[in-house]
Each structure stands twice: as C-alpha cells, then as structure tokens.
Design a protein around this motif. Sequence first.
Motif, PDB file in Angstrom:
ATOM      1  N   ASP A  28       0.825  -1.211   0.000  1.00  0.00           N
ATOM      2  CA  ASP A  28       0.000   0.000   0.000  1.00  0.00           C
ATOM      3  C   ASP A  28       0.860   1.263   0.000  1.00  0.00           C
ATOM      4  O   ASP A  28       0.566   2.222  -0.716  1.00  0.00           O
ATOM      5  CB  ASP A  28      -0.925   0.016   1.223  1.00  0.00           C
ATOM      6  CG  ASP A  28      -2.190  -0.800   1.037  1.00  0.00           C
ATOM      7  OD1 ASP A  28      -2.432  -1.311  -0.073  1.00  0.00           O
ATOM      8  OD2 ASP A  28      -2.944  -0.918   2.028  1.00  0.00           O
ATOM      9  N   PRO A  87      -3.990   4.144  -6.228  1.00  0.00           N
ATOM     10  CA  PRO A  87      -4.796   3.689  -5.093  1.00  0.00           C
ATOM     11  C   PRO A  87      -4.127   2.503  -4.389  1.00  0.00           C
ATOM     12  O   PRO A  87      -3.539   1.646  -5.041  1.00  0.00           O
ATOM     13  CB  PRO A  87      -6.118   3.253  -5.728  1.00  0.00           C
ATOM     14  CG  PRO A  87      -6.151   3.891  -7.069  1.00  0.00           C
ATOM     15  CD  PRO A  87      -4.718   4.035  -7.498  1.00  0.00           C
ATOM     16  N   GLN A  88      -4.250   2.491  -3.087  1.00  0.00           N
ATOM     17  CA  GLN A  88      -3.729   1.354  -2.333  1.00  0.00           C
ATOM     18  C   GLN A  88      -4.710   0.188  -2.447  1.00  0.00           C
ATOM     19  O   GLN A  88      -5.853   0.366  -2.848  1.00  0.00           O
ATOM     20  CB  GLN A  88      -3.491   1.752  -0.881  1.00  0.00           C
ATOM     21  CG  GLN A  88      -4.731   2.226  -0.130  1.00  0.00           C
ATOM     22  CD  GLN A  88      -4.425   2.626   1.296  1.00  0.00           C
ATOM     23  OE1 GLN A  88      -3.646   1.973   1.992  1.00  0.00           O
ATOM     24  NE2 GLN A  88      -5.035   3.706   1.755  1.00  0.00           N
ATOM     25  N   TYR A 145      -5.169  -2.353   0.236  1.00  0.00           N
ATOM     26  CA  TYR A 145      -5.719  -2.898   1.478  1.00  0.00           C
ATOM     27  C   TYR A 145      -6.289  -1.864   2.445  1.00  0.00           C
ATOM     28  O   TYR A 145      -7.044  -2.210   3.335  1.00  0.00           O
ATOM     29  CB  TYR A 145      -4.643  -3.737   2.179  1.00  0.00           C
ATOM     30  CG  TYR A 145      -4.121  -4.814   1.269  1.00  0.00           C
ATOM     31  CD1 TYR A 145      -4.864  -5.960   1.016  1.00  0.00           C
ATOM     32  CD2 TYR A 145      -2.899  -4.670   0.610  1.00  0.00           C
ATOM     33  CE1 TYR A 145      -4.408  -6.945   0.147  1.00  0.00           C
ATOM     34  CE2 TYR A 145      -2.427  -5.645  -0.257  1.00  0.00           C
ATOM     35  CZ  TYR A 145      -3.185  -6.771  -0.490  1.00  0.00           C
ATOM     36  OH  TYR A 145      -2.732  -7.727  -1.349  1.00  0.00           O
ATOM     37  N   GLY A 146      -5.904  -0.608   2.306  1.00  0.00           N
ATOM     38  CA  GLY A 146      -6.430   0.426   3.200  1.00  0.00           C
ATOM     39  C   GLY A 146      -5.633   0.593   4.471  1.00  0.00           C
ATOM     40  O   GLY A 146      -6.195   0.869   5.534  1.00  0.00           O
ATOM     41  N   THR A 147      -4.313   0.467   4.387  1.00  0.00           N
ATOM     42  CA  THR A 147      -3.458   0.602   5.575  1.00  0.00           C
ATOM     43  C   THR A 147      -2.791   1.970   5.685  1.00  0.00           C
ATOM     44  O   THR A 147      -2.182   2.267   6.709  1.00  0.00           O
ATOM     45  CB  THR A 147      -2.343  -0.457   5.561  1.00  0.00           C
ATOM     46  OG1 THR A 147      -1.501  -0.230   4.418  1.00  0.00           O
ATOM     47  CG2 THR A 147      -2.908  -1.872   5.532  1.00  0.00           C
ATOM     48  N   LEU A 184      -7.785   8.682   4.660  1.00  0.00           N
ATOM     49  CA  LEU A 184      -7.377   7.379   4.151  1.00  0.00           C
ATOM     50  C   LEU A 184      -7.017   7.587   2.689  1.00  0.00           C
ATOM     51  O   LEU A 184      -7.811   8.141   1.927  1.00  0.00           O
ATOM     52  CB  LEU A 184      -8.532   6.386   4.293  1.00  0.00           C
ATOM     53  CG  LEU A 184      -8.319   4.972   3.771  1.00  0.00           C
ATOM     54  CD1 LEU A 184      -7.233   4.267   4.585  1.00  0.00           C
ATOM     55  CD2 LEU A 184      -9.633   4.189   3.845  1.00  0.00           C
ATOM     56  N   VAL A 212      -8.413   3.930  -2.099  1.00  0.00           N
ATOM     57  CA  VAL A 212      -8.335   2.464  -2.036  1.00  0.00           C
ATOM     58  C   VAL A 212      -8.958   1.865  -3.294  1.00  0.00           C
ATOM     59  O   VAL A 212     -10.033   2.287  -3.733  1.00  0.00           O
ATOM     60  CB  VAL A 212      -9.077   1.932  -0.785  1.00  0.00           C
ATOM     61  CG1 VAL A 212      -9.008   0.422  -0.716  1.00  0.00           C
ATOM     62  CG2 VAL A 212      -8.516   2.557   0.481  1.00  0.00           C
ATOM     63  N   ASP A 213      -8.287   0.881  -3.855  1.00  0.00           N
ATOM     64  CA  ASP A 213      -8.792   0.142  -5.018  1.00  0.00           C
ATOM     65  C   ASP A 213     -10.092  -0.554  -4.599  1.00  0.00           C
ATOM     66  O   ASP A 213     -10.089  -1.402  -3.699  1.00  0.00           O
ATOM     67  CB  ASP A 213      -7.737  -0.889  -5.445  1.00  0.00           C
ATOM     68  CG  ASP A 213      -8.151  -1.721  -6.646  1.00  0.00           C
ATOM     69  OD1 ASP A 213      -9.358  -1.921  -6.886  1.00  0.00           O
ATOM     70  OD2 ASP A 213      -7.240  -2.191  -7.348  1.00  0.00           O
ATOM     71  N   ARG A 256      -8.516  -8.697   2.314  1.00  0.00           N
ATOM     72  CA  ARG A 256      -7.806  -7.997   3.392  1.00  0.00           C
ATOM     73  C   ARG A 256      -7.535  -8.954   4.551  1.00  0.00           C
ATOM     74  O   ARG A 256      -6.452  -8.962   5.121  1.00  0.00           O
ATOM     75  CB  ARG A 256      -8.618  -6.797   3.877  1.00  0.00           C
ATOM     76  CG  ARG A 256      -8.619  -5.651   2.926  1.00  0.00           C
ATOM     77  CD  ARG A 256      -9.421  -4.435   3.455  1.00  0.00           C
ATOM     78  NE  ARG A 256      -9.433  -3.456   2.394  1.00  0.00           N
ATOM     79  CZ  ARG A 256     -10.338  -3.431   1.416  1.00  0.00           C
ATOM     80  NH1 ARG A 256     -11.348  -4.288   1.398  1.00  0.00           N
ATOM     81  NH2 ARG A 256     -10.245  -2.526   0.455  1.00  0.00           N
ATOM     82  N   LEU A 315     -12.281  -2.560   5.586  1.00  0.00           N
ATOM     83  CA  LEU A 315     -12.090  -1.173   5.173  1.00  0.00           C
ATOM     84  C   LEU A 315     -12.877  -0.201   6.054  1.00  0.00           C
ATOM     85  O   LEU A 315     -12.403   0.902   6.335  1.00  0.00           O
ATOM     86  CB  LEU A 315     -12.490  -1.020   3.706  1.00  0.00           C
ATOM     87  CG  LEU A 315     -12.075   0.261   3.015  1.00  0.00           C
ATOM     88  CD1 LEU A 315     -10.570   0.516   3.148  1.00  0.00           C
ATOM     89  CD2 LEU A 315     -12.468   0.211   1.554  1.00  0.00           C
TER      90      LEU A 315
END
Length: 144
Positions: free
Chosen positions: A84, A93-94, A96-98, A109, A112-113, A121, A129
């Motif tokens: 990410d 876009p990342q 996983y959302g980290t 944030l 995110v993809d 995840r 997410l």
Amino acid sequence: MGPDLTKLDWKTVSARDEARRARVQQILDAGGAKVGLDYFHAAMVSQHGMEVANYQRSHALAVKAAELDPTLKQARWLAAASKDRELMHLGKPQLYGTQFRVVEGKWELHAVDPSITDEERAKWNVPPLEEARKKVETMNARPK
C-alpha cells in the motif's frame, strides 16, 4: 499516545534510519536472516524508508517472512502495508487500506482500489475497510 511527530528532528531520524537499513542489508547479504521473524524485522526497517525501493524491499521481505512462518500474522499485515505504501507513493490507489496521510491539516485514508474485498484484506491480516474509515475519524478527533 506516541511521540509528537511534528516535534521530531527528521534529519536526525532519517540519517539513523538510513544507517539501520544499510546494516540490515549487510546482515541479509551475509545470510544472517534465518527465520520468519528475522525477515519480518528486516522488512520493518525497510518499511520506514522514504523511497519506493524501500517499500518494495519491505514487501518482498515481509512476504518471505510470512512464507517461512505462516503463523506470523504481523508479517502478512506488513506485506500488505508495504505494498500500500509503495502504491501511495506512486500516486496510485492502495489495495488494502493501511495508509493514511494528512491533507490540508486533516488525516484521510489514501484512495483504495475498490476491487479488493474485506475477505482479501483478512488474508493479509488487515481489518475491514470500514475500520480504516473509522480510524480516520478517531485520528481527526484527537486534540492538536
């Protein structure tokens, strides 16, 4: 609560981190990493670099750690977080959302993809997410 990141001497921190990354590379080159935890710790040092190559290195090391020790949940999370971080620094876009960042004085944030599911995840030990979105609210509610 951790240290006030606005008051750190980042020049000193960066120089120390660079020396640590160089030492870790020496250890890896000498065959000093043997078990998953060795690779995990090496990945963590790389994760805190400032260049995309550091995040790519961190990802490869964390994946190796997870392969060597499938019970090492933190290695799976670090593999996701380093991927990410790489994507974020490439302006993409990342997955996983980290990764979070400050924009105009507020935490957000990073994009995110949307094709990555919470089930995916979970495979990487990353919370759903929605938890990341709630974390942003908490981060922004802290006193400055």
